[in-house]
Motif scaffolding. Structure first.
Motif, PDB file in Angstrom:
ATOM      1  N   ALA A 105      -7.924  -6.859 -36.013  1.00 34.06           N
ATOM      2  CA  ALA A 105      -8.904  -7.762 -35.399  1.00 34.06           C
ATOM      3  C   ALA A 105      -9.874  -8.291 -36.461  1.00 34.06           C
ATOM      4  O   ALA A 105     -10.211  -9.479 -36.480  1.00 34.06           O
ATOM      5  CB  ALA A 105      -9.662  -7.043 -34.287  1.00 34.06           C
ATOM      6  N   GLN A 106     -10.307  -7.388 -37.362  1.00 29.56           N
ATOM      7  CA  GLN A 106     -11.218  -7.819 -38.419  1.00 29.56           C
ATOM      8  C   GLN A 106     -10.520  -8.794 -39.381  1.00 29.56           C
ATOM      9  O   GLN A 106     -11.107  -9.777 -39.806  1.00 29.56           O
ATOM     10  CB  GLN A 106     -11.757  -6.606 -39.197  1.00 29.56           C
ATOM     11  CG  GLN A 106     -12.789  -5.818 -38.424  1.00 29.56           C
ATOM     12  CD  GLN A 106     -13.238  -4.573 -39.185  1.00 29.56           C
ATOM     13  OE1 GLN A 106     -12.568  -4.108 -40.102  1.00 29.56           O
ATOM     14  NE2 GLN A 106     -14.370  -4.019 -38.769  1.00 29.56           N
ATOM     15  N   GLN A 107      -9.272  -8.503 -39.699  1.00 29.38           N
ATOM     16  CA  GLN A 107      -8.523  -9.399 -40.582  1.00 29.38           C
ATOM     17  C   GLN A 107      -8.328 -10.765 -39.921  1.00 29.38           C
ATOM     18  O   GLN A 107      -8.489 -11.809 -40.556  1.00 29.38           O
ATOM     19  CB  GLN A 107      -7.165  -8.795 -40.939  1.00 29.38           C
ATOM     20  CG  GLN A 107      -7.243  -7.703 -41.975  1.00 29.38           C
ATOM     21  CD  GLN A 107      -5.864  -7.090 -42.249  1.00 29.38           C
ATOM     22  OE1 GLN A 107      -4.927  -7.284 -41.476  1.00 29.38           O
ATOM     23  NE2 GLN A 107      -5.776  -6.351 -43.331  1.00 29.38           N
ATOM     24  N   ALA A 108      -7.958 -10.760 -38.644  1.00 31.62           N
ATOM     25  CA  ALA A 108      -7.747 -12.017 -37.928  1.00 31.62           C
ATOM     26  C   ALA A 108      -9.051 -12.815 -37.868  1.00 31.62           C
ATOM     27  O   ALA A 108      -9.058 -14.023 -38.105  1.00 31.62           O
ATOM     28  CB  ALA A 108      -7.217 -11.743 -36.524  1.00 31.62           C
ATOM     29  N   TYR A 109     -10.158 -12.128 -37.589  1.00 33.35           N
ATOM     30  CA  TYR A 109     -11.446 -12.806 -37.552  1.00 33.35           C
ATOM     31  C   TYR A 109     -11.805 -13.327 -38.943  1.00 33.35           C
ATOM     32  O   TYR A 109     -12.252 -14.468 -39.093  1.00 33.35           O
ATOM     33  CB  TYR A 109     -12.538 -11.865 -37.029  1.00 33.35           C
ATOM     34  CG  TYR A 109     -13.907 -12.487 -37.060  1.00 33.35           C
ATOM     35  CD1 TYR A 109     -14.272 -13.441 -36.115  1.00 33.35           C
ATOM     36  CD2 TYR A 109     -14.819 -12.145 -38.052  1.00 33.35           C
ATOM     37  CE1 TYR A 109     -15.516 -14.030 -36.156  1.00 33.35           C
ATOM     38  CE2 TYR A 109     -16.066 -12.743 -38.111  1.00 33.35           C
ATOM     39  CZ  TYR A 109     -16.417 -13.681 -37.155  1.00 33.35           C
ATOM     40  OH  TYR A 109     -17.651 -14.262 -37.193  1.00 33.35           O
ATOM     41  N   GLY A 110     -11.594 -12.511 -39.949  1.00 32.51           N
ATOM     42  CA  GLY A 110     -11.898 -12.909 -41.327  1.00 32.51           C
ATOM     43  C   GLY A 110     -11.028 -14.074 -41.771  1.00 32.51           C
ATOM     44  O   GLY A 110     -11.513 -15.018 -42.408  1.00 32.51           O
ATOM     45  N   GLU A 111      -9.741 -14.012 -41.429  1.00 31.42           N
ATOM     46  CA  GLU A 111      -8.843 -15.107 -41.805  1.00 31.42           C
ATOM     47  C   GLU A 111      -9.233 -16.396 -41.083  1.00 31.42           C
ATOM     48  O   GLU A 111      -9.225 -17.474 -41.662  1.00 31.42           O
ATOM     49  CB  GLU A 111      -7.394 -14.731 -41.486  1.00 31.42           C
ATOM     50  CG  GLU A 111      -6.809 -13.725 -42.444  1.00 31.42           C
ATOM     51  CD  GLU A 111      -5.407 -13.285 -42.049  1.00 31.42           C
ATOM     52  OE1 GLU A 111      -4.863 -13.831 -41.063  1.00 31.42           O
ATOM     53  OE2 GLU A 111      -4.860 -12.409 -42.726  1.00 31.42           O
ATOM     54  N   LEU A 116      -3.202   8.188 -31.777  1.00 32.66           N
ATOM     55  CA  LEU A 116      -4.162   7.366 -31.064  1.00 32.66           C
ATOM     56  C   LEU A 116      -5.248   6.851 -32.009  1.00 32.66           C
ATOM     57  O   LEU A 116      -5.611   5.672 -31.981  1.00 32.66           O
ATOM     58  CB  LEU A 116      -4.773   8.180 -29.911  1.00 32.66           C
ATOM     59  CG  LEU A 116      -5.742   7.424 -29.024  1.00 32.66           C
ATOM     60  CD1 LEU A 116      -5.042   6.270 -28.314  1.00 32.66           C
ATOM     61  CD2 LEU A 116      -6.358   8.365 -28.011  1.00 32.66           C
ATOM     62  N   ILE A 117      -5.744   7.707 -32.873  1.00 36.05           N
ATOM     63  CA  ILE A 117      -6.774   7.300 -33.842  1.00 36.05           C
ATOM     64  C   ILE A 117      -6.203   6.255 -34.794  1.00 36.05           C
ATOM     65  O   ILE A 117      -6.842   5.245 -35.079  1.00 36.05           O
ATOM     66  CB  ILE A 117      -7.322   8.532 -34.601  1.00 36.05           C
ATOM     67  CG1 ILE A 117      -8.124   9.400 -33.630  1.00 36.05           C
ATOM     68  CG2 ILE A 117      -8.184   8.103 -35.779  1.00 36.05           C
ATOM     69  CD1 ILE A 117      -8.576  10.717 -34.233  1.00 36.05           C
ATOM     70  N   LYS A 118      -4.986   6.489 -35.266  1.00 36.70           N
ATOM     71  CA  LYS A 118      -4.348   5.535 -36.170  1.00 36.70           C
ATOM     72  C   LYS A 118      -4.172   4.182 -35.476  1.00 36.70           C
ATOM     73  O   LYS A 118      -4.399   3.131 -36.071  1.00 36.70           O
ATOM     74  CB  LYS A 118      -2.983   6.060 -36.630  1.00 36.70           C
ATOM     75  CG  LYS A 118      -3.043   7.073 -37.719  1.00 36.70           C
ATOM     76  CD  LYS A 118      -1.628   7.440 -38.151  1.00 36.70           C
ATOM     77  CE  LYS A 118      -1.642   8.498 -39.213  1.00 36.70           C
ATOM     78  NZ  LYS A 118      -0.292   8.873 -39.641  1.00 36.70           N
ATOM     79  N   GLN A 119      -3.750   4.233 -34.244  1.00 35.24           N
ATOM     80  CA  GLN A 119      -3.531   2.991 -33.503  1.00 35.24           C
ATOM     81  C   GLN A 119      -4.836   2.222 -33.331  1.00 35.24           C
ATOM     82  O   GLN A 119      -4.894   1.009 -33.518  1.00 35.24           O
ATOM     83  CB  GLN A 119      -2.915   3.311 -32.136  1.00 35.24           C
ATOM     84  CG  GLN A 119      -2.562   2.084 -31.346  1.00 35.24           C
ATOM     85  CD  GLN A 119      -1.958   2.441 -29.977  1.00 35.24           C
ATOM     86  OE1 GLN A 119      -1.885   3.612 -29.596  1.00 35.24           O
ATOM     87  NE2 GLN A 119      -1.537   1.431 -29.264  1.00 35.24           N
ATOM     88  N   VAL A 120      -5.919   2.908 -32.996  1.00 28.66           N
ATOM     89  CA  VAL A 120      -7.218   2.265 -32.809  1.00 28.66           C
ATOM     90  C   VAL A 120      -7.694   1.675 -34.135  1.00 28.66           C
ATOM     91  O   VAL A 120      -8.169   0.540 -34.193  1.00 28.66           O
ATOM     92  CB  VAL A 120      -8.253   3.273 -32.238  1.00 28.66           C
ATOM     93  CG1 VAL A 120      -9.660   2.710 -32.297  1.00 28.66           C
ATOM     94  CG2 VAL A 120      -7.883   3.650 -30.823  1.00 28.66           C
ATOM     95  N   VAL A 121      -7.537   2.445 -35.213  1.00 29.96           N
ATOM     96  CA  VAL A 121      -7.965   1.965 -36.534  1.00 29.96           C
ATOM     97  C   VAL A 121      -7.155   0.724 -36.922  1.00 29.96           C
ATOM     98  O   VAL A 121      -7.702  -0.262 -37.439  1.00 29.96           O
ATOM     99  CB  VAL A 121      -7.835   3.093 -37.593  1.00 29.96           C
ATOM    100  CG1 VAL A 121      -8.010   2.551 -39.000  1.00 29.96           C
ATOM    101  CG2 VAL A 121      -8.850   4.190 -37.325  1.00 29.96           C
TER     102      VAL A 121
END
Length: 195
Positions: free
Chosen positions: A32-38, A21-26
């Motif tokens: 999301a950060q990569q998509a926003y950054g891209e 679960l932690i891995k999935q959230v991370v």
């Protein structure tokens, strides 16, 4: 699922679920950060590309405008030089002579103005001198005789009685019209001389 009591250890399958679960959230946060950054990076790249294209277009426009300005300045200099040389040679009808020869004069490789002849290129002065000698109609009319009244003026002033304005009318004979013209010219010349 039951809550573990304090002090009890979790069983490995339960640990895996929490770790997964932690891995999935991370992973989701990272994506999301990569998509926003891209997206932001692409938008910034698109904006930079548009600015660069606008600057390139403006630079091309300025280069073209500069080219036209140089050509206009070159043509104005060429025209002024030719006209000045024609005036120096005594040409009375400078504009007419310029129109007659402007296509035959160009700049040589070293930047001097030359005239194109059947024998090849010659300097501007030589070309215009030859042109004026072969076309004397561009020179001012030479007035023969010295100061005073010419024989033609004497003839018309003594050609008969003065003409009255009331005698000038449509249907006059050619001789009467010519006599009226000369009488008007005589009176105008007298008025200019003040006599």
């Amino acid at each position: 699922m039951e809550e573990p009591t304090p002090g009890t250890r979790l069983t490995p399958p339960e640990q895996l679920d929490v770790t997964a679960l932690i891995k999935q959230v991370v992973e989701e946060v990272t994506r999301a950060q990569q998509a926003y950054g891209e997206t932001a990076y692409k938008a910034e790249l698109d904006e930079e590309r548009k600015r660069r294209e606008q600057l390139e277009q403006r630079l091309n426009d300025l280069v073209e405008e500069n080219k036209h300005s140089r050509m206009a300045a070159e043509e104005a200099d060429r025209s002024a030089t030719i006209r000045a040389e024609l005036q120096r040679l005594g040409v009375g009808k400078v504009d007419l002579a310029f129109k007659a020869i402007r296509d035959d004069i160009s700049r040589s490789e070293n930047g001097r103005l030359v005239g194109k002849t059947e024998a090849g290129e010659v300097s501007l002065r030589d070309y215009l001198t030859a042109f004026v000698h072969t076309n004397p109609e561009f020179l001012p009319v030479r007035i023969s005789g010295g100061s005073g009244i010419t024989s033609a003026q004497r003839m018309f002033s003594a050609g008969g009685p003065p003409i009255d304005l009331e005698h000038i009318r449509p249907g006059m004979s050619t001789e009467e019209k010519e006599r009226a013209r000369h009488e008007i010219a005589r009176i105008a010349a007298q008025a200019l001389r003040g006599s």
